[in-house]
Structures are given as C-alpha cells and as structure tokens.
Design a protein around this motif. Structure first.
Motif, short mmCIF file in Angstrom:
data_model
loop_
_atom_site.label_atom_id
_atom_site.label_comp_id
_atom_site.label_asym_id
_atom_site.label_seq_id
_atom_site.Cartn_x
_atom_site.Cartn_y
_atom_site.Cartn_z
N ALA A 57 4.04 4.93 -8.73
CA ALA A 57 4.24 3.75 -9.57
C ALA A 57 5.68 3.28 -9.46
CB ALA A 57 3.89 4.07 -11.02
N ARG A 58 6.57 4.22 -9.34
CA ARG A 58 7.98 3.87 -9.21
C ARG A 58 8.17 3.01 -7.96
NH1 ARG A 58 11.08 7.63 -11.38
NH2 ARG A 58 9.82 9.24 -10.35
N GLN A 59 7.59 3.45 -6.86
CA GLN A 59 7.69 2.67 -5.63
C GLN A 59 7.00 1.33 -5.78
OE1 GLN A 59 6.62 4.76 -1.92
NE2 GLN A 59 6.59 6.61 -3.18
N ALA A 60 5.81 1.38 -6.36
CA ALA A 60 5.03 0.16 -6.51
C ALA A 60 5.80 -0.89 -7.30
CB ALA A 60 3.71 0.46 -7.21
N ALA A 61 6.50 -0.43 -8.32
CA ALA A 61 7.21 -1.35 -9.20
C ALA A 61 8.15 -2.26 -8.41
CB ALA A 61 7.97 -0.58 -10.27
N PHE A 106 -4.14 -0.54 -8.28
CA PHE A 106 -5.36 0.26 -8.21
C PHE A 106 -4.97 1.60 -7.62
CE2 PHE A 106 -9.42 0.96 -5.50
CZ PHE A 106 -9.88 1.92 -6.38
N PHE A 107 -5.14 2.65 -8.42
CA PHE A 107 -4.81 3.99 -7.96
C PHE A 107 -6.07 4.66 -7.41
CE2 PHE A 107 -0.51 4.65 -9.59
CZ PHE A 107 -0.39 3.62 -10.51
N ALA A 108 -5.90 5.47 -6.39
CA ALA A 108 -7.06 6.10 -5.74
C ALA A 108 -7.87 6.98 -6.67
CB ALA A 108 -6.62 6.90 -4.52
N ASN A 109 -7.25 7.50 -7.72
CA ASN A 109 -8.06 8.19 -8.72
C ASN A 109 -7.38 8.19 -10.10
OD1 ASN A 109 -6.30 10.34 -8.89
ND2 ASN A 109 -7.72 11.84 -8.03
N LEU A 111 0.87 -1.15 0.00
CA LEU A 111 0.00 0.00 0.00
C LEU A 111 0.92 1.21 0.00
CD1 LEU A 111 -3.10 0.49 2.24
CD2 LEU A 111 -1.57 2.34 1.65
N ILE A 112 0.73 2.05 -1.03
CA ILE A 112 1.62 3.20 -1.16
C ILE A 112 0.84 4.48 -0.98
CG2 ILE A 112 3.05 4.44 -2.82
CD1 ILE A 112 3.76 1.61 -3.88
N ARG A 113 1.42 5.39 -0.23
CA ARG A 113 0.71 6.62 0.06
C ARG A 113 1.23 7.80 -0.73
NH1 ARG A 113 -3.06 6.56 2.93
NH2 ARG A 113 -3.24 4.83 4.38
N THR A 114 0.32 8.58 -1.28
CA THR A 114 0.76 9.80 -1.96
C THR A 114 0.24 10.97 -1.13
OG1 THR A 114 -1.27 9.98 -3.26
CG2 THR A 114 0.52 8.70 -4.20
N THR A 115 0.75 12.13 -1.39
CA THR A 115 0.29 13.28 -0.61
C THR A 115 -0.57 14.22 -1.43
OG1 THR A 115 2.35 14.39 -1.14
CG2 THR A 115 2.25 13.20 0.94
#
Lengths: 337, 337
Positions: B240-244, B252-255, B225-229
């Motif tokens: 996406a870089r982190q997710a990779a 699944f992106f929050a928006n 689970l990756i958090r953006t600000t």
DNA sequence: CTGAAAGCGCTAACAG
DNA sequence: CTGTTAGCGCTTTCAG
C-alpha cells in the motif's frame, strides 16, 4: 480404515531388492540405514548408493511394526477453541515446524467440541504414535498415565491437570493476569469487568483467578464477571454487549480474540472511544492485536519458547515436568495512559 | 525415525489373544472387524464383545503393512502462505473435520517456503499415505503422476497445474477478479492499482489475469501493478505504501490479508478515508474481513463446498477432474457506493 | 562385520 | 462360514 478398493500391485522397491542387487543380505541393508548399525563403512556406502540408484526408501510402516515406534507425534486440539483462534493456528504452525526439524511428523487430531480427548487417545495407540501434544483440549489424568505407561510421551500445552505428573508447558497465566490487574488499577480504573472464557479451560481459570486475586489484594472487586462459552470474535461482541450494561471503565477479556470482538462492539455499536472512555485488555498477543486498527494492550505468550520446550520433552531431551513460562506485558493503546 | 530409546515390551493385546480367548481362529477375529468379512452374525458378536472386554483394537500399522493403505491423508501446505494466512487455517480446520467424518486421519506436512512439494512427496510413500491434498504449495506434474500411478489419490486445492490430468478444486479466481474489475469501474474508479501476490501462485495468476483482462475489455488499464512476495498483513502495508505513490482511487489486493494490511496503512499512516477517498477490495472473505473495523468488500471462496468436493475426490466418490467453484461477491463498506 | 531366521500384527487367498 | 497358510517390509537376536 475407510472405504477403499482393494489394492493393485504397485510393487515398491524393498530392502530385499537392494540386497539382491548388491549380492548382500537383506539385514545388512537394514543396518546400513540404522545410524549405529554394525556395517563396514565401505558396505554402507555401497548400499546407500545402490538405494539411491534404485530409488529405495525404508518403509516406515514396516519399520514401525517391528519397533513399535512411528516417528509420528499427534497434535490434538479442540474443534472449539482450536484453529478458529488465531493463537492456536500459530501454535500448530510452530509446533509442526519444530517437530519437523527433529525428524518427527505430525498427525493432526481434533477433539469434538466440549469433550475431552479421552475418547481419542486409545485410538492413537493403533497408530503407534510416539507421543502426543494436547493443546486447547483437556484430558483426564487416568488416560494420560495409561498412555505414558505405554512408553509414549505426552505433554500438555497450555493446559494443566490438577493431579500433576503429566508434563505440561504453559504460560504463566496467573501472573500475567495479575499484572493486568495492577496496570488497570494504576491507571485509575475502578469499574472493571472480567470477561471469562469457557469455564473448563485451565487458561481461563488461571487468568480469572489471578485477576480477581490481585484486585482483592488491592482492596477492589470486579464490577461484573461475564462468562462466554467459547473463544471467538463473536463471543467477544456478545460479552461486551452484556458488559456495557454495567457501565465499566475497563474490560479485561480472557484472550485477544474475545477482546477484539469486544473492542469492535464498543467502538462501532456503542460509539465508545477506546481507550478514552473505556480501556480494554486481552491476552495472547495474536497478530491482529498489533494491527493499527486495534493496537491492543495484552500479555504476550512466548510461543517459540513454549514450543521448544514442548518438543524437548517429546524428544526426552529435557526433564518431563511442569514448565511455566512468564508472559510479557505488551503496552499498546487500548488502555488509557 | 528420530532419536528414540529402544522399546520396552509393553505387549499389546492382539487379535491372536482374542482368538485364543474364544477358541476361534485368528483370521476370524480379523474378519469380524472387516465390515464385509464373512463371519456369522453370532460369531462376530461374540468376537466384538470379547474384544471390548480385553480392550483389543486392531493395530492400524500392521493392517497397513498388508493392505498397503493407511487411512491417512496428507495435507501439504507451504510454510509461507500456509497457516499464517487465516484463510488456510480455516481450510485446514474444515478439511480435517471432513476427513475425520469419513474415517480418515490427516497427516500435516509443511513445504519449505518458496519450494514446491516435490521433495516431500516421495517421503509420503514411506507412510503408505492413501492420498494427499496439496493446498497453498505447488507440485510438478511429473511427481503428481508418479504418485497417482501408485494408486494414491491426489488433489490440488486452489492450485492448478498447466498440464491437467491431476484433479483439482479451486475457486473461480478469474471470474471473481473480473467481477471486481466491473464493480470498481462501475463505481467510477479510474486510477486502479492491483497488488499481486507471490508470482508463482496460481491463485494470484488467475486473479491478476482476470482483473487485467476485464479492465482491458472495458478500455482501461491499471494505473500500476505492485508485486508482493508473500501473502501477509505486513506485505499488504508495504504494498500500500508503494501504491500510494501512484495516487490511486482504488486498490484491489490479491487477497484479504494483504488488503487488511493495506487498509490499515492507508487509514492510520496516510490518514485516508476508506472508501471516501480510496476504495479497497480483497479476495477470500476471511473472518477478519467482516469485522466492523474493516467491513471489507471481497469475493468469498465457498470453502465448505470446496472441501466437500476435495474429500469426495479423495474417497473416489466423485470423478477426479478439475472443479472450479464460483466465488461470491460480498459487498461491504470498503468500496464507495 | 555379516548372514540366517524369527517375528511385529494383520489381511488375503485357498481349502474344507 | 471357518481354519490354514502365506506373506506385507523391516528390525533384531543369534551364530558364524
């Protein structure tokens, strides 16, 4: 005023309440809130404190009634070519922020599609609007002058009126388009088509004129000129479809959103390689233009500069005249090397 | 009120002028402009004609001072997560149009980034705002109640407050996210990561909760689970870089705007095939989601429905409560079959 | 520097 | 139905 039930007394705290609380006159309270009102420092202090205590805030409506000013600037945009173009979403965002910074509020008006804002302006008078910024919509000079005569500021954003005298700030659309003509020619293109935006927009007029003029100066002519009726992605794909019939080696779209639509059509419907088989160029440099999927070559409008100038005119901190801000050619990957 | 020179007399034509012109009382003129004011049809006619002749228009400011209403609705958006997200540009556009249609004007406010609008609301009172629509920004329930007590309408758009009682209309973010979980699982994905939006937004909370809950119900857990600000394209590529790093087979992106950024990163930086090697899903269905370059699978928010409801609450033509509008799964090509 | 008084332009009782 | 009379809450002379 719309359908609204009568009002129930929800008495606000007024300057009179503060005055009574402190045993001073109501007008003194008023002056305390006026930066250059004549009040002793001591009293102003006392009043400001009491105001805070009582949660008093001057009522702008009442103030406006006597000053004939409102602290509100109207931003007018066409509903066609307004927010549906990301460029103007950005403009609105930045204008709003800049206005906020100097203490103004923004009232947002939309002009009916394909109609100038002449109808709307008189209505603005009813709100004691201090000024209006007209972006992405047109206005007749008669109405504009009338508005100015009323001590109201007006500035056109990316629009110009033949009869000058109404201040405006816009991108140097002509020069930008000329640069694009040069770029395309220099990269060896000879079958170029121009996809025009709506005919009545001055941005399109200038871009079209600049592009064609430069082509002509260099002894060339466009292979075709295609007209769209709105600045939208969909209009871009339609235009590209038509353009394709002329077998062009480059297409210059009147703006980015059109170009993006065109590019997608060429790539995904016609299986054309951009820029391998065909080059495409836009104008504005909206955020999507730099997205990896597009990497669109375009001319950037310096929105921040344009916005500062616009607000400076509104606040009378600069001379109200016509300002033309040079654009900036942004070379990306949609034009062949 | 900002820096402005004093005002020069540019006397407006007032109701008194019209009255004098016709030899009737000023209040009769006032009534003539009130849809249910008691005036004889004959006189109203005469007055309306004279008004036109003299170019008279009721001054809304004066009217507002006595009615305590303004015909103005404030639309508040956060400057982070506001117009920079195309979804909210669309919302603003539609809200403005719908409000216009029922005779309201919209005053556009921006909340400072990462700060709720509590600071701004009291200021609104100074304008006799009739109501406020809070979109893409949060507000404390205390302030909201205070506002309502003042006979002012308030509605939260795509935001909810734990302590209910303040009306809201939002998309069924939870259900939408659950559908996505099902879709991804059914298509055989097992290494799924969720890219969350800013933590304090209720849209993100609900989407996250829905997705995770459904995964759990089906005996699965997210790989990461990756958090953006913030909700932006750039934040999407970073995420996406982190997710990779987790080698996921679906994200699944929050928006949508986040998803678009992520997709471009995966395709153009990592040379991944979407959806061949990895699936991506968004939420909102912004215009770009359907562009051929992306064809993003997502959940559509029914903005038009949400807007109508919002305006209906504002005009008191429907019950002010919490409305949850189901989203609609839009299957395109970013998820493997 | 401070207070009293007169509006800004309109709506809203209240009589007639 | 129509006119008269008070305000709405603030700014702005004008005296003091």
């Amino acid at each position: 005023m719309p359908l609204k039930p009568p009002n129930s007394r929800a008495p606000n705290v007024t300057s009179r309440d503060v005055a009574r609380f402190l045993g001073v006159s109501q007008s003194m309270v008023s002056r305390a809130f006026d930066t250059n009102g004549r009040v002793s420092a001591k009293n102003r202090d006392k009043i400001l404190k009491a105001a805070e205590l009582l949660d008093y805030r001057p009522n702008y409506i009442a103030r406006s009634l006597s000053t004939r000013r409102s602290g509100i600037i109207a931003i007018v945009m066409g509903s066609g070519g307004g927010l549906e173009n990301p460029f103007y979403a950005d403009v609105l965002d930045q204008l709003g922020a800049a206005l906020d910074a100097v203490g103004y509020r923004s009232l947002f008006f939309r002009a009916p599609p394909d109609q100038d804002v002449d109808e709307q302006l008189p209505a603005l008078r009813q709100y004691n609007i201090d000024g209006v910024i007209v972006a992405s919509a047109s206005i007749s000079s008669r109405i504009a002058r009338e508005f100015q005569r009323d001590q109201r500021r007006i500035v056109l954003f990316n629009r110009t009126i033949s009869n000058a005298l109404v201040p405006s700030v816009s991108c140097d659309n002509t020069a930008g388009a000329r640069e694009i003509a040069d770029l395309l020619i220099d990269r060896g293109h000879r079958r170029m088509v121009y996809v025009a935006g709506p005919e009545h927009t001055s941005t399109n007029r200038d871009r079209e004129a600049g592009f064609l003029a430069r082509l002509n100066e260099r002894g060339l002519a466009p292979t075709a000129l295609i007209r769209t009726t709105r600045y939208s992605f969909g209009a871009g794909v339609d235009a590209a479809r038509q353009a394709a019939g002329y077998n062009p080696d480059a297409i210059f779209f009147a703006n980015d959103i059109l170009a993006l639509g065109g590019m997608d059509y060429l790539r995904w419907e016609r299986r054309r390689i951009v820029p391998g088989q065909i080059s495409v160029v836009g104008f504005d440099d909206i955020p999507m233009a730099s997205w990896p999927a597009y990497r669109l070559t375009t001319v950037r409008q310096k929105v921040d500069e344009m916005v500062s100038l616009t607000v400076a005119i509104i606040t009378s901190s600069t001379e109200p005249r016509t300002y033309v801000i040079p654009g900036q050619l942004i070379l990306r990957d949609s034009v062949r090397p």
